[in-house]
Scaffold this motif. Structure first.
Motif, PDB file in Angstrom:
ATOM      1  N   LEU A 165      -2.263  -0.613   4.358  1.00 27.02           N
ATOM      2  CA  LEU A 165      -1.272  -0.100   4.805  1.00 27.02           C
ATOM      3  C   LEU A 165      -0.737  -0.579   6.229  1.00 27.02           C
ATOM      4  N   VAL A 166      -1.709  -1.014   6.906  1.00 29.68           N
ATOM      5  CA  VAL A 166      -1.571  -1.557   8.339  1.00 29.68           C
ATOM      6  C   VAL A 166      -1.326  -2.952   8.121  1.00 29.68           C
ATOM      7  N   ARG A 177      -8.923   0.293   9.611  1.00 31.98           N
ATOM      8  CA  ARG A 177      -7.843   0.380   9.623  1.00 31.98           C
ATOM      9  C   ARG A 177      -6.959   0.142  10.869  1.00 31.98           C
ATOM     10  N   PHE A 223     -10.458  13.618  12.666  1.00 31.61           N
ATOM     11  CA  PHE A 223     -10.536  13.878  11.121  1.00 31.61           C
ATOM     12  C   PHE A 223      -9.958  12.709  10.220  1.00 31.61           C
ATOM     13  N   PHE A 283      -8.569   8.679  14.687  1.00 35.73           N
ATOM     14  CA  PHE A 283      -8.683  10.285  14.690  1.00 35.73           C
ATOM     15  C   PHE A 283      -9.989  11.051  14.553  1.00 35.73           C
ATOM     16  N   ASN A 340      -2.298  10.195  23.414  1.00 36.74           N
ATOM     17  CA  ASN A 340      -1.150  10.138  22.743  1.00 36.74           C
ATOM     18  C   ASN A 340       0.288   9.614  23.498  1.00 36.74           C
ATOM     19  N   THR A 394       7.741   2.658  18.253  1.00 36.74           N
ATOM     20  CA  THR A 394       7.338   2.452  16.856  1.00 36.74           C
ATOM     21  C   THR A 394       6.918   0.782  17.051  1.00 36.74           C
ATOM     22  N   GLY A 424       2.538   2.571  13.050  1.00 36.95           N
ATOM     23  CA  GLY A 424       3.786   1.594  13.343  1.00 36.95           C
ATOM     24  C   GLY A 424       4.762   1.580  12.435  1.00 36.95           C
ATOM     25  N   TYR A 425       4.751   2.412  11.063  1.00 37.28           N
ATOM     26  CA  TYR A 425       5.637   2.650  10.376  1.00 37.28           C
ATOM     27  C   TYR A 425       6.962   3.323  10.983  1.00 37.28           C
ATOM     28  N   PHE A 470      -5.348   3.097  16.277  1.00 35.64           N
ATOM     29  CA  PHE A 470      -5.481   4.510  16.478  1.00 35.64           C
ATOM     30  C   PHE A 470      -7.028   5.100  15.760  1.00 35.64           C
ATOM     31  N   ILE A 499      -5.308   8.139   4.080  1.00 36.77           N
ATOM     32  CA  ILE A 499      -4.303   8.777   2.971  1.00 36.77           C
ATOM     33  C   ILE A 499      -5.073   9.006   1.811  1.00 36.77           C
ATOM     34  N   LEU A 519       2.553   7.930  21.003  1.00 41.58           N
ATOM     35  CA  LEU A 519       2.905   8.836  20.051  1.00 41.58           C
ATOM     36  C   LEU A 519       3.737   9.951  20.589  1.00 41.58           C
ATOM     37  N   ASP A 520       3.683  10.201  21.999  1.00 41.15           N
ATOM     38  CA  ASP A 520       4.324  11.172  22.655  1.00 41.15           C
ATOM     39  C   ASP A 520       4.974  10.471  23.907  1.00 41.15           C
ATOM     40  N   ARG A 528       3.535   0.446  18.843  1.00 37.05           N
ATOM     41  CA  ARG A 528       2.267   0.898  18.236  1.00 37.05           C
ATOM     42  C   ARG A 528       1.974   0.042  16.968  1.00 37.05           C
ATOM     43  N   ARG A 529       3.168  -0.639  16.379  1.00 34.52           N
ATOM     44  CA  ARG A 529       2.841  -1.278  15.149  1.00 34.52           C
ATOM     45  C   ARG A 529       2.200  -2.445  15.428  1.00 34.52           C
ATOM     46  N   LYS A 538      -5.406  -5.243  12.263  1.00 44.65           N
ATOM     47  CA  LYS A 538      -4.101  -5.835  12.850  1.00 44.65           C
ATOM     48  C   LYS A 538      -4.631  -6.565  14.025  1.00 44.65           C
ATOM     49  N   ALA A 578       0.781  -1.172  -0.267  1.00 48.76           N
ATOM     50  CA  ALA A 578      -0.002  -0.016   0.191  1.00 48.76           C
ATOM     51  C   ALA A 578       0.793   1.302   0.181  1.00 48.76           C
ATOM     52  N   ASN A 594      -8.078  10.839   8.977  1.00 51.81           N
ATOM     53  CA  ASN A 594      -6.573  10.883   8.401  1.00 51.81           C
ATOM     54  C   ASN A 594      -6.395   9.742   7.673  1.00 51.81           C
TER      55      ASN A 594
END
Ligand SMILES: Nc1ncnc2c1ncn2[C@@H]1O[C@H](COP(=O)(O)OP(=O)(O)OP(=O)(O)O)[C@@H](O)[C@H]1O
Ligand SMILES: [Mg+2]
Lengths: 788, 239
Positions: free
Chosen positions: B114-115, B157, B99, B97, B57, B86, A305-306, B95, B103, B62-63, B89-90, B161, A4, B101
């Motif tokens: 993508l995931v 999305r 808005f 959001f 976050n 990372t 996770g990228y 997540f 792609i 994320l933070d 999260r992976r 996973k 993707a 988000n």
């Protein structure tokens, strides 16, 4: 299966396609110039090496007045000498029916038995003369081609004042004459210079040189130092009037070839560097913008996770596709251009063959360098993407801060319309972006200056060397230094209005460890026909004592005015003189020294002799004067001043024109790329603002003016900067290419400035028009609705 | 804390987050202590600027906090580097959001792919999209979907996973009531069927009725934590 993320890369690229194409074209230009010049350069070097090896190019040569053939064995016995070939070489004049100008020639003997061992001939057509055939000759190919001589034709030569007919049996080139240029001339002239190889016996008779030789070529054992051998050769030849042995680095054709190859090498570095630099810059601009617009997407990628490396690889992948596309196009274009250029060189240098090949290594370096440059250009943006903290990136960029313009703060605002204020504020808010755009445009403009540089340089050089510094109509060389009385005869020829003698003597100038072989020209004290000049083109008066050195020569030797140089005179009594450098002159061609004729005569101590003379002639009777001169035994040759130059310019005209057009195209491409990308980015960054203006009732034209007005200002600012950059670039090239054979003047005509400026403006206008069309297509609702 | 396993998924102690903007210091979090258990659906309420997003976050990796610690299944996230976060999260976090988000250059299926491309034992994108009721819109780009549909793609999305944790920051903030309810139904279903520990930030107190537990934040602190005695199914909510 395409991942993707890879799909996203491809789609992003698709959306950026017109910008990507513009950048790819700039990359392609860089790679094309790289491949073209590298491949041509390598091909020439390889060809030269092969020709030299296969046709036994000698390592050393020496000229003498007259030495007995028995000396050959003693020369061969010198330690380090592998082979020796003696020759007779003489100046001659040829008569070509239907061609009014005199043709100078060198007649050179072939060995008595069979083909030459050294400097062997490559026969293009026909055969070598039979050993005993006194009237058979092989003709140099460039001249033969220029006048369409073929085996079987007859040609009339005046050798040693005697007319003689030869039958052309072959047409050939030789490693000794790859660059077929007349000794003492600055430019090759295929119509007016020839080499005639003929049998030794015939030439012995013509020159009264039975059992003697006046030139010898030597082949050295590999690794033997040339200087040591030269010393022994000189010692043996001194009493026969030897004027000093010289190695390949002083051989005329080799030197020209060498300096041409060096110029190519400079080009092979310079042009690709500029183009790849600009493409790196463009990619930087585009990618910074792309990453900026995709902050949210970068954040999502990281949130799910990228890794940072995945993100970097993603953006670099986009860049790599653009670079690779450009590079492949560039390799193809470069190979095509290189093929053309190799053809030009093959005509110019008389190689029997020219293996034009684009080596895998050249292709690899083209691809590697372009990828490297584009990656380097985008690193900053990619690092930016990598560093974006995932949480931070979830927020849109902070609104930009506006402030009143400098001019507004100064109270000048009433002079500006609101749209003008928008333009100026935009500029003041992004000075760095604006600066980068200006630099990119200036580089494009400077490339165009380079394109015309060659043309202007030759023009200027011609002006200086042939109009300002030389005022004679005909130059006459004598076969050997001659008593001054000969001048009266010349002056008495009908049509001759002025006669000025000169004396040229071969010398080696030495200062500390440096030395240089050249000629000292003795000129009359108050001569008018030939005047050495300084940088400002003022004639330099000849000092009563001492030498005037060409400034480049002075630098080569490391001497200043007032220093004393050792002068080994290479002819006559072969004295060694100590001469003071009394001043310098600035010439573009060659690296000579001048002296007052009487001072030179005194220093040489062999009487008042002259090597030749310059004549002023009535224009209408110039032909008649030349006819009369030709019949004089002591006259080795003569030349009409402008003829060689004209013919050289004719030879060069096509390649100069092509070069100019190509650089104009390439420079235009850069400018198009810069303006198009900058405008497209401005459009997408400001589409909301511009659409709002349209909604508020501004016309397309007004909105377009806000977008493009800023660019217009930048283009105007870039042009003078481009002039400066171009001048600097040309100066750099001229410096890198200068040699003792030629210095290239950096001097531009107003036409060059005009062309560079107009072409820059035109390229900018073209790309602006392409973007303007998109202003018309702004989808007002979509733009206002869209979520940034 | 009426249902779900007693297993402790997140444990946070003394979380502080200070943003420094020139001279001014903004204290987004002022010492947050928090325990989240496996399979819990927690709704996080609080006025704007109270630090909800900041907390979420940090939990999601994320933070990082200015001070304090967070453990995920006993692993100290505050000690982990960017690389480990990372990886966290992976493998563990999904997540959603406000808005969406998505792609924009990728279709619904590709946004999910993508995931799933980088996950260990994911559903197929088709399965995930079927789960949110978008099995028919696989090849549509975000621009061709409504806001609610986009948000459901975002949820697909996030859950494709099979994450252990689902973190949603105002998932219905940009949606009207019926559409918001559909999105909440999906979140509820994922929580129930996959046992995903879920945190939903919202300004809408009604939504709190679907939670196992409601946390209220005020001025960078957790002001209250109440278990819901009876949960209202998302389908019955409206505002
Ligand atoms: N990057 C940042 N720099 C400076 N201050 C920040 C930053 N991010 C958040 N803040 C501040 O931290 C405080 C908490 O922000 P946070 O986004 O967590 O609030 P929130 O509860 O999610 O609010 P909302 O309901 O409006 O989304 C706010 O005062 C905010 O201004
Ligand atoms: Mg928030």
């Amino acid at each position: 299966m395409v991942s993707a993320l890879a799909r996203k890369a491809l789609r992003d690229l698709g959306r950026l396609r017109s910008q990507a194409i513009a950048i790819a074209l700039v990359v392609a230009s860089g790679v094309a110039t790289l491949v073209m010049s590298q491949s041509t350069w390598r091909s020439l070097e390889l060809t030269r090496a092969r020709f030299y090896a296969d046709y036994a190019f000698a390592d050393m040569w020496a000229a003498v007045k007259r030495a007995p053939e028995t000396l050959a064995a003693r020369l061969a016995a010198i330690d380090g000498v592998q082979a020796v070939e003696t020759r007779l070489v003489a100046p001659a004049t040829l008569r070509v029916p239907g061609f009014a100008d005199p043709v100078r020639a060198v007649v050179q003997s072939l060995p008595v038995a069979g083909a030459p061992v050294l400097d062997r001939l490559y026969l293009r057509r026909g055969r070598l003369p039979a050993p005993n055939a006194r009237d058979e000759a092989v003709l140099s190919d460039a001249f033969a081609d220029a006048h369409r001589y073929r085996p079987g034709d007859r040609i009339q030569a005046i050798v040693h004042g005697r007319s003689q007919w030869f039958r052309v049996v072959g047409v050939a080139s030789s490693p000794e004459y790859v660059y077929q240029i007349r000794p003492g001339s600055a430019f090759p002239d295929f119509k007016r210079f020839a080499i005639l190889w003929t049998s030794r016996r015939g030439l012995e008779a013509a020159l009264d040189m039975d059992g003697a030789f006046n030139t010898v070529a030597l082949r050295l054992r590999p690794g033997v130092p040339a200087a040591a051998v030269a010393q022994r050769v000189d010692a043996l030849l001194a009493r026969y009037g030897g004027i000093g042995a010289y190695a390949r680095d002083e051989q005329l054709s080799h030197r020209y070839l060498e300096s041409e190859l060096r110029q190519l090498a400079v080009m092979a570095l310079l042009f690709p560097a500029i183009f790849l630099g600009v493409s790196a810059f463009l990619l930087n601009v585009v990618l910074t913008r792309l990453v900026g617009a995709q902050r949210g997407q970068v954040a999502v990628l990281k949130a799910v996770g990228y890794t940072d490396v995945d993100v970097a690889r993603h953006y670099l992948g986009i860049v790599a596709l653009i670079a690779a596309g450009g590079a492949l196009l560039g390799v193809a274009g470069g190979a095509w251009l290189g093929h053309w250029m190799a053809g030009v060189y093959r005509d110019f240098f008389r190689f029997p063959f020219l293996d034009y090949r684009v080596g895998a290594d050249v292709v690899a370096s083209g691809l590697g360098v372009s990828l490297g440059a584009t990656f380097a250009g985008t690193l900053q943006a990619v690092f930016g993407a990598m560093r974006l903290p995932p949480a931070e990136a979830m927020r849109p960029p902070a609104p930009e801060r506006y402030r009143a313009l400098l001019a507004e703060r100064l109270g000048l605002q009433r002079w500006f319309a609101p749209t003008t204020r928008m333009i100026l504020r935009q500029l003041e808010r992004h000075p760095f972006k604006a600066l980068l755009t200006v630099v990119g445009l200036a580089l494009g403009c400077s490339i165009m200056m380079v394109g015309r540089f060659q043309n202007d340089a030759i023009d200027y050089l011609t002006q200086v060397e042939f109009y300002v510094g030389q005022h004679y109509d005909i130059a006459v060389d004598f076969t050997e230094p001659t008593a001054r009385a000969a001048l009266f005869e010349l002056g008495a020829l009908p049509g001759v209005t002025a006669v000025e003698p000169y004396r040229a003597v071969g010398v080696r100038l030495r200062h500390r460890a440096r030395s240089y072989r050249t000629a000292i020209e003795g000129l009359p004290a108050n001569g008018r026909l030939r005047t050495p000049m300084d940088v400002a083109l003022r004639p330099v008066a000849l000092p009563p004592d001492g030498l005037l050195l060409d400034a480049y020569l002075a630098r080569m030797l490391g001497v200043r005015v007032g220093d004393v140089v050792d002068v080994d005179v290479l002819e006559g009594r072969r004295r060694t003189l100590l001469l003071r450098v009394a001043g310098t002159v600035d010439e573009y061609l060659g690296a000579r020294a001048y002296m007052r004729l009487d001072t030179l005569d005194r220093a040489l101590g062999d009487g008042a002799l002259v090597s030749g003379a310059w004549l002023g002639a009535e224009p209408a009777r110039q032909g008649a004067v030349m006819d009369a001169l030709e019949r004089r035994p002591r006259v080795a040759g003569m030349g009409e001043r402008m003829a060689s130059l004209r013919s050289f310019l004719d030879t060069m005209a096509e390649s100069i024109l092509v070069f100019t057009l190509v650089t104009l195209l390439l420079g235009g491409l850069i400018n198009f790329g810069v303006v198009y990308n900058t405008a497209r980015i401005a459009l997408s960054e400001r589409s909301r603002e511009l659409a709002t203006m349209r909604v508020l009732g501004f016309t397309e034209r007004e909105v377009g003016a806000v977008l493009l007005g800023e660019l217009g200002l930048l283009v105007l600012a870039a042009v003078p900067l481009g002039f400066a950059a171009g001048a600097l670039l040309c100066w750099g090239m001229a410096t890198a290419m200068q040699s003792d054979l030629m210095r290239i003047p950096v001097h531009f005509t107003s036409g060059t400035y005009a062309i560079a400026a107009l072409a820059t403006l035109a390229a900018a206008a073209l790309s602006a028009a392409a973007v303007y069309r998109r202003v018309a297509r702004l989808d007002l609702l979509a733009v206002l609705k869209a979520q940034e | 804390m009426s249902t779900g396993s007693p297993e402790l998924v997140f444990r946070a102690r003394g979380l502080t987050k200070v943003y420094r903007m020139g001279e001014v210091e903004v204290h987004a979090l002022r010492g947050v202590d928090l325990d989240l258990h496996g399979g819990e659906l927690v709704v996080l309420l609080g006025p704007s600027g109270s630090g909800k997003s900041t907390l979420l976050n940090i939990l999601g990796g994320l933070d990082v906090p200015t001070a304090g610690q967070v453990w995920y299944h006993g692993e100290d996230l505050t000690a982990a580097g960017a690389r480990a976060l990372t990886r966290f999260r992976r493998t563990h976090v999904g997540f959603v959001f406000q808005f969406y988000n998505l792609i924009p250059s990728l279709t619904a299926r590709e946004n999910v792919a993508l995931v799933t491309d980088i996950a260990e034992a994911p559903m197929t994108p088709e399965e995930a999209l079927a789960l949110v009721g978008l099995g028919e819109r696989l090849d549509h780009f975000p621009a061709q979907l409504s806001g609610g549909e986009q948000q459901r793609v975002a949820i697909a999305r996030a859950v494709a996973k099979r994450p252990a944790v689902l973190l949603c920051d105002e998932p219905t903030g940009a949606l009207d009531s019926p559409t918001g309810v559909r999105v909440l139904e999906v979140i509820e279903r994922v929580n129930a069927e996959l046992g995903t520990t879920t945190v939903v930030i919202t300004h809408n107190a009604d939504i709190a009725r679907m939670a196992h537990r409601v946390l209220r934040m005020a001025d960078g602190r957790i002001a209250s934590s109440e278990a819901n005695p009876t949960r209202t199914p998302a389908r019955e909510l409206s505002w």
